[in-house]
Design an enzyme around this catalytic site. Structure first.
Site, PDB file in Angstrom:
ATOM      1  N   HIS A  98      48.125  39.935  38.580  1.00 10.69           N
ATOM      2  CA  HIS A  98      48.591  40.745  39.721  1.00 10.69           C
ATOM      3  C   HIS A  98      48.634  39.930  40.996  1.00 10.69           C
ATOM      4  CE1 HIS A  98      44.203  41.075  39.343  1.00 10.69           C
ATOM      5  NE2 HIS A  98      44.164  41.115  40.658  1.00 10.69           N
ATOM      6  N   HIS A 100      48.058  40.484  45.113  1.00  8.86           N
ATOM      7  CA  HIS A 100      47.553  41.368  46.166  1.00  8.86           C
ATOM      8  C   HIS A 100      48.494  41.250  47.364  1.00  8.86           C
ATOM      9  CE1 HIS A 100      43.265  41.848  44.752  1.00  8.86           C
ATOM     10  NE2 HIS A 100      43.602  40.780  44.048  1.00  8.86           N
TER      11      HIS A 100
HETATM   12  P1  5GP Z   1      41.066  40.766  41.426  1.00 11.84           P
HETATM   13  O1  5GP Z   1      39.631  40.829  41.878  1.00 11.84           O
HETATM   14  O2  5GP Z   1      41.151  40.657  39.924  1.00 11.84           O
HETATM   15  O3  5GP Z   1      41.890  39.741  42.139  1.00 11.84           O
HETATM   16  O4  5GP Z   1      41.706  42.139  41.860  1.00 11.84           O
HETATM   17  C1  5GP Z   1      41.501  43.329  41.176  1.00 11.84           C
HETATM   18  C2  5GP Z   1      41.698  44.445  42.187  1.00 11.84           C
HETATM   19  O5  5GP Z   1      41.896  45.641  41.457  1.00 11.84           O
HETATM   20  C3  5GP Z   1      40.506  44.668  43.105  1.00 11.84           C
HETATM   21  O6  5GP Z   1      40.897  44.476  44.462  1.00 11.84           O
HETATM   22  C4  5GP Z   1      40.077  46.091  42.823  1.00 11.84           C
HETATM   23  O7  5GP Z   1      39.705  46.807  43.968  1.00 11.84           O
HETATM   24  C5  5GP Z   1      41.310  46.693  42.168  1.00 11.84           C
HETATM   25  N1  5GP Z   1      41.005  47.734  41.198  1.00 11.84           N
HETATM   26  C6  5GP Z   1      40.032  47.703  40.244  1.00 11.84           C
HETATM   27  N2  5GP Z   1      40.052  48.833  39.507  1.00 11.84           N
HETATM   28  C7  5GP Z   1      41.068  49.591  40.004  1.00 11.84           C
HETATM   29  C8  5GP Z   1      41.565  50.870  39.653  1.00 11.84           C
HETATM   30  O8  5GP Z   1      41.096  51.559  38.737  1.00 11.84           O
HETATM   31  N3  5GP Z   1      42.615  51.351  40.378  1.00 11.84           N
HETATM   32  C9  5GP Z   1      43.163  50.626  41.407  1.00 11.84           C
HETATM   33  N4  5GP Z   1      44.176  51.182  42.053  1.00 11.84           N
HETATM   34  N5  5GP Z   1      42.708  49.420  41.761  1.00 11.84           N
HETATM   35  C10 5GP Z   1      41.672  48.895  41.063  1.00 11.84           C
END
Ligand code: 5GP
Ligand code: ZN
Length: 141
Positions: A98, A100
């Site tokens: 993903h 951000h």
């Molecule tokens: P990462 O830390 O892998 O770069 O980003 C994952 C993101 O997914 C985090 O910012 C976290 O807040 C978001 N996230 C985790 N679980 C969920 C969820 O169930 N729904 C949504 N909308 N976001 C989520």
């Protein structure tokens, strides 16, 4: 495999969806760094940036630009960070690739600027050469 983002794609998990097409979907991050912090993902499951196909990456980056533009026009932030965390050392917590999209404001009190390093004499060339072994880039080409 139980992936929360795959469940959002399938509609099994609720999300505030901002945009969707055949191959990508964008929704609000549940724990935003700033309000309006959004995510853009391919519908197909890829662990991270390393293994997403070129075709899906194109769709995701196009959707990222589209949603970024909507955030820029509607939330009027002072700036926007677009980032992808890959691997736990880089802060990845959800292993479904993903981007951000993080709207930024002048006084929002957080920074992505850690302490910068300095290359010593010759070191910059050494690092570039290591990477160029793989990219096979040379000015003579
Ligand atoms: P990462 O830390 O892998 O770069 O980003 C994952 C993101 O997914 C985090 O910012 C976290 O807040 C978001 N996230 C985790 N679980 C969920 C969820 O169930 N729904 C949504 N909308 N976001 C989520
Ligand atoms: Zn997934």
């Amino acid at each position: 495999m139980n992936c929360i983002f795959c469940n959002i794609v399938k509609g099994k998990e609720k999300a505030e969806i901002l945009f969707e097409n055949n191959s990508t979907i964008s929704f609000l991050d549940i724990r935003p760094l700033n309000f309006g912090h959004s995510l853009v993902i391919p519908k197909k499951h890829y662990e991270n940036f390393y293994d997403v196909t070129e075709e899906d990456l194109h769709s995701v980056i196009k959707a990222t630009q589209f949603v970024t533009s909507a955030i820029k026009n509607r939330l009027i932030p002072d700036g926007i960070n677009i980032i992808s965390n890959n691997g736990s050392s880089a802060g990845q917590t959800i292993y479904h690739f993903h981007f951000h999209i993080i709207p930024r404001f002048k006084n929002d009190q957080f920074t992505f600027r850690p302490q910068f390093k300095d290359y010593s004499e010759g070191m910059m060339r050494e690092f570039a050469d290591k990477i160029r072994m793989e990219t096979k880039f040379s000015k003579e080409n």
